[in-house]
Design a protein around this motif. Sequence first.
Motif, PDB file in Angstrom:
ATOM      1  N   GLN A 128       0.815  -1.219   0.000  1.00 18.67           N
ATOM      2  CA  GLN A 128       0.000   0.000   0.000  1.00 18.67           C
ATOM      3  C   GLN A 128       0.849   1.270   0.000  1.00 18.67           C
ATOM      4  O   GLN A 128       0.312   2.364   0.089  1.00 18.67           O
ATOM      5  CB  GLN A 128      -0.931  -0.017   1.215  1.00 18.67           C
ATOM      6  N   TRP A 130       2.777   2.738   2.222  1.00 18.18           N
ATOM      7  CA  TRP A 130       2.472   3.612   3.344  1.00 18.18           C
ATOM      8  C   TRP A 130       3.388   4.816   3.403  1.00 18.18           C
ATOM      9  O   TRP A 130       2.946   5.937   3.643  1.00 18.18           O
ATOM     10  CB  TRP A 130       2.602   2.850   4.661  1.00 18.18           C
ATOM     11  N   VAL A 139      -4.603  10.895   3.379  1.00 14.98           N
ATOM     12  CA  VAL A 139      -4.208   9.553   3.832  1.00 14.98           C
ATOM     13  C   VAL A 139      -4.128   9.502   5.355  1.00 14.98           C
ATOM     14  O   VAL A 139      -4.320   8.441   5.957  1.00 14.98           O
ATOM     15  CB  VAL A 139      -2.866   9.149   3.179  1.00 14.98           C
ATOM     16  N   GLU A 141      -6.186  10.335   7.440  1.00 13.37           N
ATOM     17  CA  GLU A 141      -7.452   9.850   7.997  1.00 13.37           C
ATOM     18  C   GLU A 141      -7.406   8.333   8.189  1.00 13.37           C
ATOM     19  O   GLU A 141      -7.808   7.813   9.235  1.00 13.37           O
ATOM     20  CB  GLU A 141      -8.615  10.242   7.097  1.00 13.37           C
ATOM     21  N   GLN A 142      -6.888   7.615   7.195  1.00 13.92           N
ATOM     22  CA  GLN A 142      -6.771   6.150   7.303  1.00 13.92           C
ATOM     23  C   GLN A 142      -5.772   5.763   8.391  1.00 13.92           C
ATOM     24  O   GLN A 142      -5.987   4.798   9.130  1.00 13.92           O
ATOM     25  CB  GLN A 142      -6.333   5.553   5.969  1.00 13.92           C
TER      26      GLN A 142
END
Length: 194
Positions: A128, A130, A139, A141-142
Motif C-alpha cells: 500500500q 504507506w 491519507v 485519515e486512514q
Amino acid sequence: MNYLAHLHLGGDAPPQLLGSLYGDFVKGPLAGRWPTEIEAAIRLHRRIDAFTDSHPLQARARARFPAARRRTAGMLLDLFFDHCLARDWVEYAAQPLDHFTRKVYRVLAAEAELPGRLALMAPRMAAQDWLGSYREFAVLEQVIAGMQRRLSRPQLLDGSLAELERLYEPLSEDFRAFYPELMVFARNERREVV
C-alpha cells in the motif's frame, strides 16, 4: 517522529534502515539480541525520540492543540511531521521519495525475521506504499483510524484530522523549524552510536 522520518534520519545501509524501524517494535535492553549495526540504529532511534520529545519546538507544536487533545498531540505530531517530510521530501533528501521507499520495502522483504508486529505489517506497508502515501494529507485519515483500532480509548483521536487541518500551516512551520535541527542531531548521533 514516525516511520518515514526515522528511516530518513537513521542512515541508508540495510541494517540502519531495519534498526530505524525496529526502534518502534523492540523494547527493553538490546544486549546482543540483534546484529551490532541494527542495535546501533535502534539506539539512534531511541535518541531521536528523546531529543524530539524534549525539544522546545516540539513543546510549542504540542501546545497548539487544545487541552483536551494534549494526551494524543505527540502521536498526531509524529504523523503530521511524516506528512510534512513526504510532502517536502526534495528539500531534505537527495534521492526521490519513491526510490527511497522502494529501497526500504526491498530491505524489509529480504529480512527473514522481522520483530513482532513489524513482520505482519511490512507486507501491507509495501503493498500500500504507506511511506510514500504520507505525501497526501487525506491519507492521514486512514492512518488515524488504524491508530484508533490499537488504542484502548479510541475516542481520544475522534476529530483529530479536523484538528490537524485547522493547524496545518502553523504545524508546517513548526516542522520546517524543527526538522533541520533534528537532521543535524541525527547525523552527529549516528557517528557516535556506530
